[in-house]
Design an enzyme around this catalytic site. Structure first.
Site, mmCIF file in Angstrom:
data_model
loop_
_atom_site.group_PDB
_atom_site.id
_atom_site.type_symbol
_atom_site.label_atom_id
_atom_site.label_comp_id
_atom_site.label_asym_id
_atom_site.label_seq_id
_atom_site.Cartn_x
_atom_site.Cartn_y
_atom_site.Cartn_z
ATOM 1 N N GLU B 60 41.565 32.858 30.409
ATOM 2 C CA GLU B 60 40.100 32.719 30.432
ATOM 3 C C GLU B 60 39.486 32.748 29.047
ATOM 4 O O GLU B 60 38.536 32.015 28.764
ATOM 5 C CB GLU B 60 39.469 33.815 31.307
ATOM 6 C CG GLU B 60 39.656 33.625 32.800
ATOM 7 C CD GLU B 60 41.011 34.077 33.322
ATOM 8 O OE1 GLU B 60 41.796 34.646 32.523
ATOM 9 O OE2 GLU B 60 41.305 33.895 34.512
ATOM 10 N N HIS B 129 38.500 43.027 41.924
ATOM 11 C CA HIS B 129 38.097 41.678 42.319
ATOM 12 C C HIS B 129 36.718 41.644 42.977
ATOM 13 O O HIS B 129 36.415 40.716 43.716
ATOM 14 C CB HIS B 129 39.125 41.069 43.284
ATOM 15 C CG HIS B 129 40.363 40.585 42.598
ATOM 16 N ND1 HIS B 129 41.277 41.443 42.044
ATOM 17 C CD2 HIS B 129 40.845 39.328 42.378
ATOM 18 C CE1 HIS B 129 42.275 40.738 41.522
ATOM 19 N NE2 HIS B 129 42.030 39.460 41.699
#
Lengths: 341, 321
Positions: B60, B129
């Site tokens: 990322e 998450h």
């Protein structure tokens, strides 16, 4: 796929190599390089003095000692490519066309500076310079993205990214090299190994020597080691390497060099002995280039003294310009946070 | 008007903007050959090819930064984060580079880029998450943060975001990708920075955004009260005039947010309303947020830490008392 050390040539003596390089570069361009190096040195020296007098705030990272690398790179590769570098960014902005006045004014935080007094010493820009970046390694993905744009838009330009030896330890280094190699992007990463990440010697921070030559093969790209104090070696190498990069082959280069000052102005450099620093200063790229040009009868001592004098005069003028320039109006504080539609 | 899923509305937005401007491209994990982890990019690789729909490695920091560099040099990237939780790995790029660049460079380099993907809790995916990132990113000047609650806004806001010359974060919800809504066939945009009064009322103003807004809507349907229901749609810049106007009318306000309460969106909205509506308020402003725990895996615990219908109703009655 490791490559040779570029300031010498396997089949040429140093003397022959320099003569050949000088022929390729031409006397005028080599003299221009000397002028630029003097200008950078004076700009940094006077900038540091202005800092000590309280005219410049924040941090101040001088490029003194490393001039040969960026001077040679910009000459060999050309201004009209994308350029990124670290917070040690004053020289690159100058070489890419920003005036000494506008650079000094930015260091002074004035509205006439290259970034309207908002960026300061670590964040200089030029038309093709995406920045001085303040986070170690944080600009490598940016440079990779500039190369992506060039390829996407089918432009004949490459992206050149200068980083310090300290950035080699960052994750961004690996992620950028992997993406550049994977997507075959025209980006040249140049590690300026001045051997110190602030006050930590490179041997205490990086697990391997010859960073470019040892790491590049693991990404399937080429890696070269250059003598960063040698203008001729850097110029000829960058000229050749840029041709490879133009074919969408990323390349990793390490320039071994010396930082003549502390990491920043607030660093007295106590970790380095006086004799070590003196030893480093004997390799001064300005002295090295001057000697070659004198030996080749391109320039005399008197002419060098004149170049030195003129560079100093330009910088003194820039100090005056910066000093007399206006502070940004407080009314503009909140302008420019968002780009207009 | 056709009834389509949120994922299809978002896909249409991307597809139409790619058609409109050749400089728009999308990159991210699994956006190409896999057709998107949540199928938002379904069919785009086939249509536009690998030059404009790029599968990235799981990196990322690298691909977010690459996209920012591309945005600085003439392109208009859309970065899909498979989940905004993973944006933290690339947060330095979003915060230090995308948010600051235009200002820091003296307006020389703008960053026209979209970061989009699911935000907040899904179903039992535990602590790492389930983050809500809006309060974190909205903190930084230079970023724009939007959170559509339905397909119509999803498409219209995403199209506006792609055309915007600044970095925009479009926060979606994994659990809402399959929710259908009416979306016109004719092209339209939803402006950035405008909240929507979805239902008018006189007793209390209920403010929310994203998935939590839909929960609020359901709660309001179950209550026999005159509640003015406002969907923020854009978190930053906050459409405070719309909120002020409402609270000056109802004199009472509850803010519901899926993210944590401490220094959250509700804190900011509530503080600004206190600043501008102090004399109009008949009760302290109430808020219902995720409680101050990491997200637990257990279903019952998960439902209890999140804003839920019971807690929202209790807060509404408390503020109305």
């Amino acid at each position: 796929m490791t490559e040779q050390f570029f300031s010498t040539h396997p089949n040429l003596s140093r003397k022959e190599f320099v003569a050949k390089a000088l022929e390729e570069i031409g006397a005028d361009q080599a003299l221009e390089a000397l002028r630029q190096m003097y200008l950078i040195r004076h700009l940094e020296t006077r900038g540091e003095a202005a800092y000590q007098h309280g005219k410049i705030g924040g941090f101040y990272h001088a490029y003194s000692g490393q001039e040969a690398i960026q001077v040679a790179a910009v000459q060999a590769i050309g201004v009209d490519n994308w350029w990124t570098t670290t917070y040690r960014c004053h020289a690159l902005a100058l070489l890419l066309g920003e005036s000494p006045d506008a650079i000094m004014a930015e260091l002074y935080g004035k509205v006439t500076g290259v970034a309207k007094g908002r960026g300061g010493s670590m964040h200089l820009y030029a038309k093709t310079m995406l920045g001085g970046f303040g986070i170690v390694g944080g600009h490598l993905p940016i440079a990779t993205g500039a190369a992506f744009s060039a390829k996407y838009l089918k432009e004949k330009r490459i992206s050149v990214c200068f980083l310090g030896d300290g950035a080699v330890a960052q994750g961004a280094f690996h992620e950028s090299l992997n993406l550049a190699a994977l997507w075959e992007l025209p980006v040249l990463f140049v590690i300026e190994n001045n051997q110190w990440g602030m006050g930590t010697h490179v041997q205490r921070a990086i697990a391997f020597d010859r960073m470019a030559e040892s790491q590049a093969p693991s990404y399937g790209i080429k890696g070269y080691t250059l003598n960063g104090m040698d203008y001729f070696g850097c110029y000829t190498a960058f000229k050749e390497i840029a041709k490879e990069v133009h074919q969408n082959k990323p390349v990793l280069v390490e320039c071994i060099c010396e930082r003549f000052k502390g990491h920043s102005i607030s660093d007295p450099g106590l970790y380095r002995s006086k004799s070590e620093l003196e030893e480093a200063q004997k390799k001064d790229p300005i002295l090295l280039l001057s000697q070659v040009l004198k030996d080749a009868k391109i320039v005399t001592d008197a002419e060098i003294a004149e170049i030195d004098h003129q560079a100093k005069a330009v910088v003194m003028e820039a100090l005056k310009f910066a000093d007399e320039s206006k502070e940004p109006s407080l009314a503009t504080l909140e302008e420019g946070v968002y780009a207009p539609d | 008007m056709p009834l389509i899923e949120m994922r299809e509305a978002l896909r249409q937005a991307i597809d139409e903007e790619m058609e409109r401007d050749s400089k728009v491209f999308i990159l991210g994990e699994e956006v190409g050959e896999y057709n998107g982890a949540y199928k938002v990019t379904k069919g785009l690789l086939d249509k536009w090819g690998p030059g404009r729909v790029l599968d990235t490695p799981i990196a990322e920091l690298g691909f977010a930064g690459l996209a920012i560099g591309a945005a600085m040099t003439g392109l208009r990237p859309i970065v899909e984060f498979m989940s905004f939780n993973f944006s933290f790995v690339g947060a330095d790029q979003i915060i230090s580079n995308a948010a600051k660049m235009y200002y820091m460079s003296g307006e020389r380099f703008s960053v026209p880029i979209v970061f989009r993907g699911p935000n907040g809790a899904a179903a039992q995916v535990s602590s790492q998450h389930s983050h809500c990132v809006e309060a974190i990113y909205a903190h930084f000047p230079g970023l724009i943060v939007v959170a559509p609650s339905n397909a119509y806004d999803g498409k219209g806001l995403l199209k506006s975001a792609i055309r915007c010359n600044n970095p925009v974060l479009v926060l979606e919800s994994e659990l809402d990708y399959g929710t259908k809504g009416e979306v016109p066939e004719k092209e339209y945009l939803v402006p950035l920075g405008k909240a929507k009064v979805v239902q008018e009322g006189n007793d209390l103003t209920l403010i929310s955004h994203g998935r939590a807004f839909n929960l609020c809507k359901k709660v309001v349907e179950e209550l026999d009260l005159s509640i003015e229901l406002i969907d923020l749609r854009t978190i930053k810049p906050l459409d405070i005039p719309t909120l002020i106007k409402s609270v000056q009318k109802t004199h009472r306000c509850v803010i519901v947010e899926e993210g944590h309460s401490f220094a959250g969106v509700a804190s900011e909205v509530g503080f600004q309303l206190a600043e501008f509506c102090f004399d109009y308020l008949d009760a302290p402003i109430g808020r219902v947020c995720q409680r101050e725990t990491p997200m637990p895996y257990n279903r019952g615990l998960e439902l209890e830490t999140l804003p839920n219908a019971r807690r929202i109703k209790e807060k509404i009655y408390e503020v109305l008392r």
